[in-house]
Design an enzyme around this catalytic site. Sequence first.
Site, PDB file in Angstrom:
ATOM      1  CG  ASP A   1      35.314  41.942  31.905  1.00  0.00           C
ATOM      2  OD1 ASP A   1      34.428  41.435  32.612  1.00  0.00           O
ATOM      3  OD2 ASP A   1      36.509  41.606  31.970  1.00  0.00           O
TER       4      ASP A   1
ATOM      5  CG  HIS B   1      34.913  39.566  35.622  1.00  0.00           C
ATOM      6  ND1 HIS B   1      35.556  39.944  34.468  1.00  0.00           N
ATOM      7  CD2 HIS B   1      35.644  38.548  36.134  1.00  0.00           C
ATOM      8  CE1 HIS B   1      36.628  39.180  34.288  1.00  0.00           C
ATOM      9  NE2 HIS B   1      36.706  38.331  35.281  1.00  0.00           N
TER      10      HIS B   1
ATOM     11  CB  SER C   1      39.836  37.939  35.269  1.00  0.00           C
ATOM     12  OG  SER C   1      39.155  37.139  34.345  1.00  0.00           O
TER      13      SER C   1
END
Length: 737
Positions: free
Chosen positions: A144, A213, A526
Amino acid sequence: MDSKTSFCGALLLLAALLPLSASASSKLYIVYMGEKKHDDPSVVITSHHDILTSVFGSKDEALRSIVYSYKHGFSGFAAMLTKSQAEAIAKFPEVVTVKPNTFHETHTTRSWDFLALEHNQGPQQPGLLKQAKYGEDVIVGVIDSGIWPESQSFDDSGYGPVPARWKGKCQTGQKFNTTSCNRKTIRARWYGRGISAEVLKSDYKSPRDIQGHGTHVASTIAGTEMQGVSYGGLGMGVARGGAPRARFGIYKACWVGAGCPDAAVLAAIDDAIYDGVDVLSLSIAEVGHELPGTLHAVQRGISVVFGGGNDGPVPQTISNAVPWVTTVAASTIDRSFPTLISLGTKKSLQGQSINYNAAMNNSGFQDLVYAGSCDAESLALSNVTGKTVLCYAPAQTATTPPRQALPLAIKSTVEAGAKGLIFAQYTANNLDHLATCKGVMPCALVDFEIAQRILSYWDMTENPVVKVSPAASVVGNGVLSPRVASFSSRGPSMLFPSILKPDIAAPGVSILAADRNSYVFKSGTSMACPHVSAVTALLKSVHPGWSPAMIKSAIVSTASVTDHFGMPIQAEVVPRKLADPFDFGGGHIDPERAVDPGLVYDVDAREYNKFFNCTLGYLDGCESYYLNLNLPSIAVPDLKDKVVLQRTVTNVGPAEATYHLVVEAPAGIDVFVEPSVINFTQSGSKSAKFMVRFTARQRVQGGYTFGSLTWSDGGTRSVRIPIAVRTVIQDFVADTS
């Protein structure tokens, strides 16, 4: 051949092999060579250099061109090449594919309780978490945008030594030193090669996560338990990961402004295989594009979990559709954030918001103005300065879905000087976008019915005013859930229609998890992906001998297709409908049932090589192979008359067991299964085969219809797989409904 001819031929060959002029355009290509031919990484790297040297005509040029060598889990490399050089390399017999570098997009306090995966279980409740020892020493690789190591969710207090089998290291860099890793975050690497200098300037040149994220994803998987976490008082509760005692390997392959390049992601997968991860979690997607490196991970016993993408509710938008990975759709949980919208007539309406700042409402009511779609032109004509703006343009939702329109509306209204926003849409899945209103102005979402009532009030009132109050948190049965989120990408797969995708749905809407040193809401597949990654890690802990296919089967075949009232789960589309397998695969994940499924559909990972070769056009008879691949689902995209296929179930429950079949036939299809009863005995085989025949009741060019096959032991074990069948007359059809 005379000497002159030989000399001319040599010159032509040399000209073809030498690098093109500096003016020729080079770009990054991925050269995939399949299974590595040697265990020594240096020998594998040398083979890459040899290919490049033969094309460039210079070893120095070859070494300068290479960006990554993939040498642990599989063989291949990423290099800067011209088109003609890429075409030349594609002709080498050891090369499988040559493709340009592709950029993928990155796709809590309540969600784990909603899934009944309760952390504080009593001694009489030996649930999955306790059986799995909370994920103790399972290693999850997260590919990620990196990690924020100072977050309390990654505290390693009480952890023992790093497992001896682990080979990973802590790679340092900008604002990230060796102490940024610990006994929980046991590996961190970053992949900046091939990334432009301009992009690198806007991010940390290290595993540190600037965008949040990757941190959010990692804390959802295995964050340490944190009490009293909220977003400004909203969603107050205990934040934790699903496998809170698991450990991380962090691989930063996603960058602000560049997404997640194939070259970097493949390098991360290659390193993760070498390091020894048990699970790989990738919350990234690109419609119509697949990553070959994941096959090698699965063939080494690593479960790979992907988000399915955020391009829904449009059909055929599902990403990551290869059969060896688990592909996750996003769903809602039983939590909402209602906010009162008060009109000057003393009438109160309800919207949704994450506005918690009461100070922003100290002025009480504000002037209300209607500005259509809230584009720059509409706002300029409406004099919105200092006012609360109603953005309501239902006709435009067909071309600009709310997930795209809302951020633009917030940006435009703030720039125009507005002091409040009421945005109308057909879904409330986008609350996390309202975080950009924080500290600026109160923002709320409403449906079209509420928006029309506000518009009518504005239209009939000389001096309309409105007040948006701070939101409240509501949890429990009063919130219709789960529902498949509107943004969640839908099947069927455009690349592999014979593989039913997505596989499973999991919470992915308004998930509260770590971001830097705080906690924020985010939505997307996600956020759904790490929920399944965590459950996968727990199942690996309880069943270390299970293959990735067995774990995936346990998750898919025990999923729920009903909500907590026993009603069929719905999918948010326009209009809302009952969810089908192209929305949520087998259904909504049920971790406690997945630990003891009774039966599983296993696949020898070497079987997937045939699938990969079929996608390259190397094999004949692929249609039959696709149908008979032993997946926990069945998709028949082109039923003309009848088709027969086979599945095998493996008993992982009590040795003595009898399972009876329940068939839910797709509309217009006759389904015959033989046998319809399976008996397992102490001395008999643990596996049983069954045959399924589908027969079209009418010859029509139809759309998909859905059903299921369920094996039940009459007690607690019910093993259900979804079915999708489309009848056709001609080979090529366009109807995916």
